[in-house]
Scaffold this active site. Structure first.
Site, PDB file in Angstrom:
ATOM      1  N   GLY A  19     -18.054 -32.775  26.651  1.00 56.37           N
ATOM      2  CA  GLY A  19     -18.218 -33.916  25.758  1.00 56.37           C
ATOM      3  C   GLY A  19     -19.547 -34.632  25.881  1.00 56.37           C
ATOM      4  O   GLY A  19     -19.710 -35.743  25.374  1.00 56.37           O
TER       5      GLY A  19
ATOM      6  N   GLU B 155     -15.448 -24.596  32.896  1.00 50.13           N
ATOM      7  CA  GLU B 155     -15.942 -25.774  32.187  1.00 50.13           C
ATOM      8  C   GLU B 155     -16.634 -26.706  33.174  1.00 50.13           C
ATOM      9  O   GLU B 155     -15.955 -27.466  33.888  1.00 50.13           O
ATOM     10  CB  GLU B 155     -14.775 -26.529  31.546  1.00 50.13           C
TER      11      GLU B 155
ATOM     12  N   LYS C 127      -7.207 -32.376  22.673  1.00 53.76           N
ATOM     13  CA  LYS C 127      -7.053 -33.521  23.593  1.00 53.76           C
ATOM     14  C   LYS C 127      -6.124 -34.579  22.984  1.00 53.76           C
ATOM     15  O   LYS C 127      -5.197 -34.217  22.275  1.00 53.76           O
ATOM     16  CB  LYS C 127      -8.415 -34.106  23.962  1.00 53.76           C
TER      17      LYS C 127
ATOM     18  N   SER D 218     -19.255 -28.567  25.630  1.00 55.87           N
ATOM     19  CA  SER D 218     -20.215 -28.801  24.541  1.00 55.87           C
ATOM     20  C   SER D 218     -20.575 -27.535  23.769  1.00 55.87           C
ATOM     21  O   SER D 218     -21.732 -27.343  23.364  1.00 55.87           O
ATOM     22  CB  SER D 218     -21.486 -29.483  25.086  1.00 55.87           C
TER      23      SER D 218
ATOM     24  N   HIS E 118      -7.090 -28.823  33.426  1.00 58.43           N
ATOM     25  CA  HIS E 118      -8.311 -29.317  32.771  1.00 58.43           C
ATOM     26  C   HIS E 118      -8.913 -30.411  33.657  1.00 58.43           C
ATOM     27  O   HIS E 118      -8.189 -31.168  34.295  1.00 58.43           O
ATOM     28  CB  HIS E 118      -7.964 -29.856  31.380  1.00 58.43           C
TER      29      HIS E 118
ATOM     30  N   ASN F  62      -9.176 -27.326  22.047  1.00 58.03           N
ATOM     31  CA  ASN F  62      -8.437 -28.326  22.818  1.00 58.03           C
ATOM     32  C   ASN F  62      -8.607 -29.658  22.090  1.00 58.03           C
ATOM     33  O   ASN F  62      -9.675 -30.274  22.156  1.00 58.03           O
ATOM     34  CB  ASN F  62      -9.028 -28.401  24.244  1.00 58.03           C
TER      35      ASN F  62
ATOM     36  N   GLU G  49     -10.077 -33.161  33.015  1.00 59.85           N
ATOM     37  CA  GLU G  49      -9.621 -34.529  32.712  1.00 59.85           C
ATOM     38  C   GLU G  49      -8.270 -34.805  33.372  1.00 59.85           C
ATOM     39  O   GLU G  49      -7.982 -35.927  33.768  1.00 59.85           O
ATOM     40  CB  GLU G  49      -9.559 -34.728  31.186  1.00 59.85           C
TER      41      GLU G  49
HETATM   42  C1  PEP Z   1     -12.963 -29.466  26.805  1.00 61.49           C
HETATM   43  O1  PEP Z   1     -12.618 -30.585  27.077  1.00 61.49           O
HETATM   44  O2  PEP Z   1     -12.200 -28.523  27.057  1.00 61.49           O
HETATM   45  C2  PEP Z   1     -14.277 -29.280  26.207  1.00 61.49           C
HETATM   46  C3  PEP Z   1     -14.881 -28.160  26.406  1.00 61.49           C
HETATM   47  O3  PEP Z   1     -14.795 -30.334  25.505  1.00 61.49           O
HETATM   48  P1  PEP Z   1     -16.165 -30.338  24.633  1.00 61.49           P
HETATM   49  O4  PEP Z   1     -16.219 -29.085  23.855  1.00 61.49           O
HETATM   50  O5  PEP Z   1     -16.038 -31.562  23.767  1.00 61.49           O
HETATM   51  O6  PEP Z   1     -17.276 -30.439  25.610  1.00 61.49           O
END
Ligand code: PEP
Length: 252
Positions: free
Chosen positions: A173, A167, A12, A213, A97, A10, A99
């Site tokens: 992040g 997630e 983003k 992460s 997601h 992703n 976000e």
């Molecule tokens: C994401 O936003 O889907 C995600 C898993 O981000 P990160 O791997 O940076 O934690």
């Protein structure tokens, strides 16, 4: 039950033309260099979908968007329809997601509407779920995830057109991750809810990704869990070596 691992990036809101082409070109070379038993997916921003598709030509890496509208077309300024995505060559779309749930107030109901429209247009969805830190601290993780599955996943979803991504919001992040046991518990519970909602056969075949992460160093720990069928990767997907090392370290 053999479920093919999905390694999904992703990107983003990252990537101008030059860096997107460079990243896609590196991924293409790495995918070509070795036979792996997993499916790759990259989800660049809308503006880079066509460019990345071109850069990935000739290699088996699926293209996905990060959101879509629930209508086919019409007066929805700034939005992108599922049909526009299939027309561009996308086969996947990420929906719900955290976000988008946080920044745009997306509800389970809206995510479900989008998923129905996306499936109708021929797209596979990656439906994201996950608890906030406050919810986790209150011991609500499993209930939150169950409700998100019940509310966001269409009643006729199948393992062919739907992937779930667990997630934890607090792990995205941040470099923080749940324990492997925590992840397995949530995934197993999610699969149970899917079985109730969609039937055992679909639930057993449906892929449930872990996201939050994920890095080369922790890929094996998470991706070797029985109910983890791949990863949704944010930050580490922006570096081709890390993205590919996640697949390699997970031995998929
Ligand atoms: C994401 O936003 O889907 C995600 C898993 O981000 P990160 O791997 O940076 O934690």
């Amino acid at each position: 039950m053999a479920r093919k691992m999905l390694i999904a990036g992703n990107w983003k809101m990252n990537g101008l033309s030059a860096d997107s082409i460079a990243l896609a070109t590196e991924i293409k070379a790495a995918v070509k260099s070795k036979k792996r038993n997993c499916e790759f997916l990259v989800c660049p921003p809308f503006t880079m979908l066509a460019t990345v598709k071109k850069a990935l030509r000739g290699v088996k890496v699926a293209l996905g968007a990060q959101d879509c509208h629930f209508n086919e077309k019409g007066a929805h300024t700034g939005d992108v329809s599922p049909l526009m995505l299939t027309d561009l060559g996308c086969s996947y779309v990420i929906l719900g997601h955290s976000e988008r749930r946080a920044d745009h107030g997306e509800s389970n109901e809206l995510v479900c509407k989008k998923a129905i429209a996306a499936n109708k247009a021929g797209l596979k969805t990656v439906i994201c779920i996950g608890e906030t830190l406050e919810q986790r601290d209150r011991g609500e993780t499993v209930d939150v995830c169950k409700n998100q599955v019940l509310g966001s996943v269409p009643a006729d979803a199948t393992a062919l057109n739907t992937v779930i991504a667990y997630e934890p919001v607090w792990a995205i992040g941040t470099g923080k991750t749940p324990t492997a046991a925590d992840v397995e518990e949530v995934h197993a519970q999610v699969r149970k809810v899917l079985a109730k909602k969609l039937g055992k056969a679909q639930a057993n075949k449906m892929r449930i990704l872990y996201g939050g992460s994920v890095k080369p160093a922790n890929a094996k720990e998470f991706l070797s869990l029985p109910d983890v069928d791949g990863a949704l990767i944010g930050g580490a997907s922006l570096k081709s070596t890390d993205f590919m090392a996640i697949a390699d370290n997970a031995a998929c």
